[in-house]
Design a protein around this motif. Sequence first.
Motif, PDB file in Angstrom:
ATOM      1  N   GLU A  72       0.884  -1.335   0.007  1.00 20.31           N
ATOM      2  CA  GLU A  72      -0.061   0.043  -0.052  1.00 20.31           C
ATOM      3  C   GLU A  72       0.904   1.124   0.108  1.00 20.31           C
ATOM      4  O   GLU A  72       2.047   1.357   0.500  1.00 20.31           O
ATOM      5  CB  GLU A  72      -0.685   0.105   1.357  1.00 20.31           C
ATOM      6  CG  GLU A  72      -1.831  -1.186   1.430  1.00 20.31           C
ATOM      7  CD  GLU A  72      -2.792  -1.022   0.466  1.00 20.31           C
ATOM      8  OE1 GLU A  72      -3.248  -0.313  -0.114  1.00 20.31           O
ATOM      9  OE2 GLU A  72      -3.783  -2.129   0.142  1.00 20.31           O
ATOM     10  N   THR A  73       0.224   2.264  -0.459  1.00 19.54           N
ATOM     11  CA  THR A  73       1.043   3.641  -0.266  1.00 19.54           C
ATOM     12  C   THR A  73       0.362   4.638   0.792  1.00 19.54           C
ATOM     13  O   THR A  73       0.668   5.736   1.131  1.00 19.54           O
ATOM     14  CB  THR A  73       1.227   4.138  -1.742  1.00 19.54           C
ATOM     15  OG1 THR A  73      -0.097   4.448  -2.375  1.00 19.54           O
ATOM     16  CG2 THR A  73       1.989   3.496  -2.745  1.00 19.54           C
ATOM     17  N   GLN A  74      -0.919   4.148   1.023  1.00 23.06           N
ATOM     18  CA  GLN A  74      -1.481   5.013   2.278  1.00 23.06           C
ATOM     19  C   GLN A  74      -2.461   3.926   2.971  1.00 23.06           C
ATOM     20  O   GLN A  74      -2.853   2.930   2.694  1.00 23.06           O
ATOM     21  CB  GLN A  74      -2.164   6.127   1.649  1.00 23.06           C
ATOM     22  CG  GLN A  74      -3.049   5.778   0.497  1.00 23.06           C
ATOM     23  CD  GLN A  74      -3.907   6.998   0.039  1.00 23.06           C
ATOM     24  OE1 GLN A  74      -3.579   8.492   0.277  1.00 23.06           O
ATOM     25  NE2 GLN A  74      -4.492   6.941  -1.348  1.00 23.06           N
ATOM     26  N   ASN A  75      -2.682   4.586   4.325  1.00 31.24           N
ATOM     27  CA  ASN A  75      -3.768   3.917   5.259  1.00 31.24           C
ATOM     28  C   ASN A  75      -3.314   2.387   4.979  1.00 31.24           C
ATOM     29  O   ASN A  75      -4.532   1.352   5.102  1.00 31.24           O
ATOM     30  CB  ASN A  75      -5.312   4.014   4.496  1.00 31.24           C
ATOM     31  CG  ASN A  75      -5.326   5.490   4.346  1.00 31.24           C
ATOM     32  OD1 ASN A  75      -5.129   6.299   5.371  1.00 31.24           O
ATOM     33  ND2 ASN A  75      -6.407   5.691   3.354  1.00 31.24           N
ATOM     34  N   VAL A  76      -2.226   1.925   5.401  1.00 29.16           N
ATOM     35  CA  VAL A  76      -1.521   0.400   5.170  1.00 29.16           C
ATOM     36  C   VAL A  76      -2.372  -0.286   5.970  1.00 29.16           C
ATOM     37  O   VAL A  76      -2.824  -1.430   5.689  1.00 29.16           O
ATOM     38  CB  VAL A  76      -0.102   0.708   5.812  1.00 29.16           C
ATOM     39  CG1 VAL A  76       0.201  -0.761   5.656  1.00 29.16           C
ATOM     40  CG2 VAL A  76       0.463   1.441   4.705  1.00 29.16           C
ATOM     41  N   GLU A  77      -2.660   0.034   7.465  1.00 29.82           N
ATOM     42  CA  GLU A  77      -3.477  -0.846   8.444  1.00 29.82           C
ATOM     43  C   GLU A  77      -4.772  -0.956   7.986  1.00 29.82           C
ATOM     44  O   GLU A  77      -5.226  -2.168   7.965  1.00 29.82           O
ATOM     45  CB  GLU A  77      -3.385  -0.132   9.691  1.00 29.82           C
ATOM     46  CG  GLU A  77      -3.133  -1.151  10.772  1.00 29.82           C
ATOM     47  CD  GLU A  77      -2.894  -0.670  12.171  1.00 29.82           C
ATOM     48  OE1 GLU A  77      -2.178   0.321  12.304  1.00 29.82           O
ATOM     49  OE2 GLU A  77      -3.719  -0.803  13.125  1.00 29.82           O
ATOM     50  N   ALA A  78      -5.625  -0.040   7.639  1.00 27.54           N
ATOM     51  CA  ALA A  78      -6.950  -0.081   7.529  1.00 27.54           C
ATOM     52  C   ALA A  78      -7.148  -0.834   6.103  1.00 27.54           C
ATOM     53  O   ALA A  78      -7.893  -1.813   6.054  1.00 27.54           O
ATOM     54  CB  ALA A  78      -7.529   1.424   7.157  1.00 27.54           C
ATOM     55  N   ASN A  79      -6.391  -0.636   5.279  1.00 26.08           N
ATOM     56  CA  ASN A  79      -6.452  -1.345   3.768  1.00 26.08           C
ATOM     57  C   ASN A  79      -5.922  -2.799   4.100  1.00 26.08           C
ATOM     58  O   ASN A  79      -6.738  -3.673   3.348  1.00 26.08           O
ATOM     59  CB  ASN A  79      -5.593  -0.808   2.637  1.00 26.08           C
ATOM     60  CG  ASN A  79      -6.059   0.595   2.154  1.00 26.08           C
ATOM     61  OD1 ASN A  79      -7.278   0.791   2.116  1.00 26.08           O
ATOM     62  ND2 ASN A  79      -5.374   1.501   1.806  1.00 26.08           N
ATOM     63  N   GLY A  80      -5.069  -3.248   4.689  1.00 25.09           N
ATOM     64  CA  GLY A  80      -4.536  -4.220   5.138  1.00 25.09           C
ATOM     65  C   GLY A  80      -5.680  -5.216   5.688  1.00 25.09           C
ATOM     66  O   GLY A  80      -6.041  -6.237   5.476  1.00 25.09           O
ATOM     67  N   ARG A  81      -6.310  -4.665   6.634  1.00 25.03           N
ATOM     68  CA  ARG A  81      -7.566  -5.186   7.591  1.00 25.03           C
ATOM     69  C   ARG A  81      -8.846  -5.562   6.470  1.00 25.03           C
ATOM     70  O   ARG A  81      -9.431  -6.776   6.787  1.00 25.03           O
ATOM     71  CB  ARG A  81      -7.845  -4.577   8.751  1.00 25.03           C
ATOM     72  CG  ARG A  81      -8.795  -5.192   9.752  1.00 25.03           C
ATOM     73  CD  ARG A  81      -8.618  -4.434  11.071  1.00 25.03           C
ATOM     74  NE  ARG A  81      -7.604  -4.662  11.627  1.00 25.03           N
ATOM     75  CZ  ARG A  81      -6.999  -5.859  12.325  1.00 25.03           C
ATOM     76  NH1 ARG A  81      -7.886  -6.756  12.285  1.00 25.03           N
ATOM     77  NH2 ARG A  81      -5.836  -5.709  12.942  1.00 25.03           N
ATOM     78  N   LYS A  82      -9.038  -4.833   5.608  1.00 29.15           N
ATOM     79  CA  LYS A  82      -9.970  -4.975   4.836  1.00 29.15           C
ATOM     80  C   LYS A  82      -9.906  -6.019   3.782  1.00 29.15           C
ATOM     81  O   LYS A  82     -10.544  -7.067   3.300  1.00 29.15           O
ATOM     82  CB  LYS A  82     -10.350  -3.653   3.724  1.00 29.15           C
ATOM     83  CG  LYS A  82     -11.557  -2.877   4.199  1.00 29.15           C
ATOM     84  CD  LYS A  82     -11.640  -1.628   3.127  1.00 29.15           C
ATOM     85  CE  LYS A  82     -11.372  -0.350   3.746  1.00 29.15           C
ATOM     86  NZ  LYS A  82     -11.435   0.736   2.915  1.00 29.15           N
ATOM     87  N   LYS A  83      -8.344  -6.284   3.513  1.00 23.62           N
ATOM     88  CA  LYS A  83      -8.077  -7.245   2.571  1.00 23.62           C
ATOM     89  C   LYS A  83      -8.185  -8.620   3.393  1.00 23.62           C
ATOM     90  O   LYS A  83      -8.489  -9.767   2.506  1.00 23.62           O
ATOM     91  CB  LYS A  83      -6.421  -7.075   2.200  1.00 23.62           C
ATOM     92  CG  LYS A  83      -6.337  -6.979   0.614  1.00 23.62           C
ATOM     93  CD  LYS A  83      -5.481  -6.149   0.187  1.00 23.62           C
ATOM     94  CE  LYS A  83      -5.867  -4.905  -0.474  1.00 23.62           C
ATOM     95  NZ  LYS A  83      -4.997  -4.228  -1.056  1.00 23.62           N
ATOM     96  N   LEU A  84      -7.927  -8.624   4.728  1.00 22.93           N
ATOM     97  CA  LEU A  84      -7.791  -9.848   5.554  1.00 22.93           C
ATOM     98  C   LEU A  84      -9.309 -10.516   5.184  1.00 22.93           C
ATOM     99  O   LEU A  84      -9.480 -11.591   5.060  1.00 22.93           O
ATOM    100  CB  LEU A  84      -7.769  -9.315   6.806  1.00 22.93           C
ATOM    101  CG  LEU A  84      -7.488 -10.819   7.802  1.00 22.93           C
ATOM    102  CD1 LEU A  84      -6.300 -11.394   7.672  1.00 22.93           C
ATOM    103  CD2 LEU A  84      -7.271  -9.994   9.259  1.00 22.93           C
ATOM    104  N   GLU A  85     -10.425  -9.593   5.371  1.00 16.78           N
ATOM    105  CA  GLU A  85     -11.689 -10.178   5.365  1.00 16.78           C
ATOM    106  C   GLU A  85     -12.001 -10.596   3.774  1.00 16.78           C
ATOM    107  O   GLU A  85     -12.621 -11.421   3.786  1.00 16.78           O
ATOM    108  CB  GLU A  85     -12.390  -9.069   5.857  1.00 16.78           C
ATOM    109  CG  GLU A  85     -14.086  -9.208   5.554  1.00 16.78           C
ATOM    110  CD  GLU A  85     -14.765  -9.836   6.363  1.00 16.78           C
ATOM    111  OE1 GLU A  85     -14.058 -10.061   7.734  1.00 16.78           O
ATOM    112  OE2 GLU A  85     -15.679 -10.622   6.311  1.00 16.78           O
ATOM    113  N   ALA A  86     -11.631  -9.551   2.995  1.00 16.70           N
ATOM    114  CA  ALA A  86     -12.231  -9.673   1.580  1.00 16.70           C
ATOM    115  C   ALA A  86     -11.657 -10.902   1.027  1.00 16.70           C
ATOM    116  O   ALA A  86     -11.970 -11.655   0.150  1.00 16.70           O
ATOM    117  CB  ALA A  86     -11.947  -8.531   0.743  1.00 16.70           C
ATOM    118  N   LYS A  87     -10.241 -11.202   1.368  1.00 12.94           N
ATOM    119  CA  LYS A  87      -9.688 -12.191   0.646  1.00 12.94           C
ATOM    120  C   LYS A  87      -9.756 -13.802   1.256  1.00 12.94           C
ATOM    121  O   LYS A  87      -9.211 -14.650   0.824  1.00 12.94           O
ATOM    122  CB  LYS A  87      -8.072 -11.930   0.584  1.00 12.94           C
ATOM    123  CG  LYS A  87      -7.784 -10.721  -0.234  1.00 12.94           C
ATOM    124  CD  LYS A  87      -7.480 -10.625  -1.577  1.00 12.94           C
ATOM    125  CE  LYS A  87      -6.895  -9.302  -2.167  1.00 12.94           C
ATOM    126  NZ  LYS A  87      -6.608  -9.236  -3.501  1.00 12.94           N
TER     127      LYS A  87
END
Length: 221
Positions: A148-163
């Motif tokens: 990621e290039t921004q909001n690393v943590e929030a985007n990572g958490r969304k990915k955990l769920e979606a993937k």
Amino acid sequence: PQLKPLAGKKAIVTSGPTHEPIDPVRYIANRSSGKQGHAIAAALAKLGAKVTLVSGPVTIPDPAGVAVTHVETAAEMLSAVEAALPVDIAVMVAAVADWRVASSANQKIKKQPGEAPPPLQLAENPDILKTVGHHVRRPGLVIGFAAETQNVEANGRKKLEAKGADLIVANDVSPETGIMGGDRNRVKLILPEGIIEWPSLAKDEVAEGLAQWVADQFPSA
Ligand code: C5P
């Protein structure tokens, strides 16, 4: 002699970019050296796992002790991954191109003087991590990466769920970090129950730490 902690376990790792052909001489791709993915494959093998590495086009050598399948496109990468199932551990590190050219040309597209550039119609590529995370033969442990290039943590958490992943290894790949193509990496392990931040480490050290984390998920015999 003590048994290696991942002895008897099978793992699949994806690494590198994918190349999506425009015509026989041109392609679109993501930036990825394959350094982190290859290092993870090697580290899992070192702990005793039987590892299949599915690699996109990279310039680094195949790691020792690992079975390597070389692919070019996302479609080929998905086929190679599915062919390797069932496994105990999947670590999807590849920087897969999100889109391919909808209908790539069989012959080189010629530049015509005075004519407008050809339009590129894109089609969505399969999401390999998401497919594996929701697979009927889902590996017991599914790990993804999030560059990621921004909001690393929030985007990572969304990915955990979606993937459908058990762990997302998130990193900030903003150009000023030097992570992309470099030898070091600074990652956050995003887990359902919380987050673990590691300091800046060599990519080999991130790989060894991650392989050890994987080993810790399996109760020792
Ligand atoms: O959605 P995003 O591309 O940021 O997700 C990154 C994670 O998903 C990485 O683990 C990457 O290997 C995986 N991925 C994949 N197939 C795709 C896109 C991403 O396996 N088409």
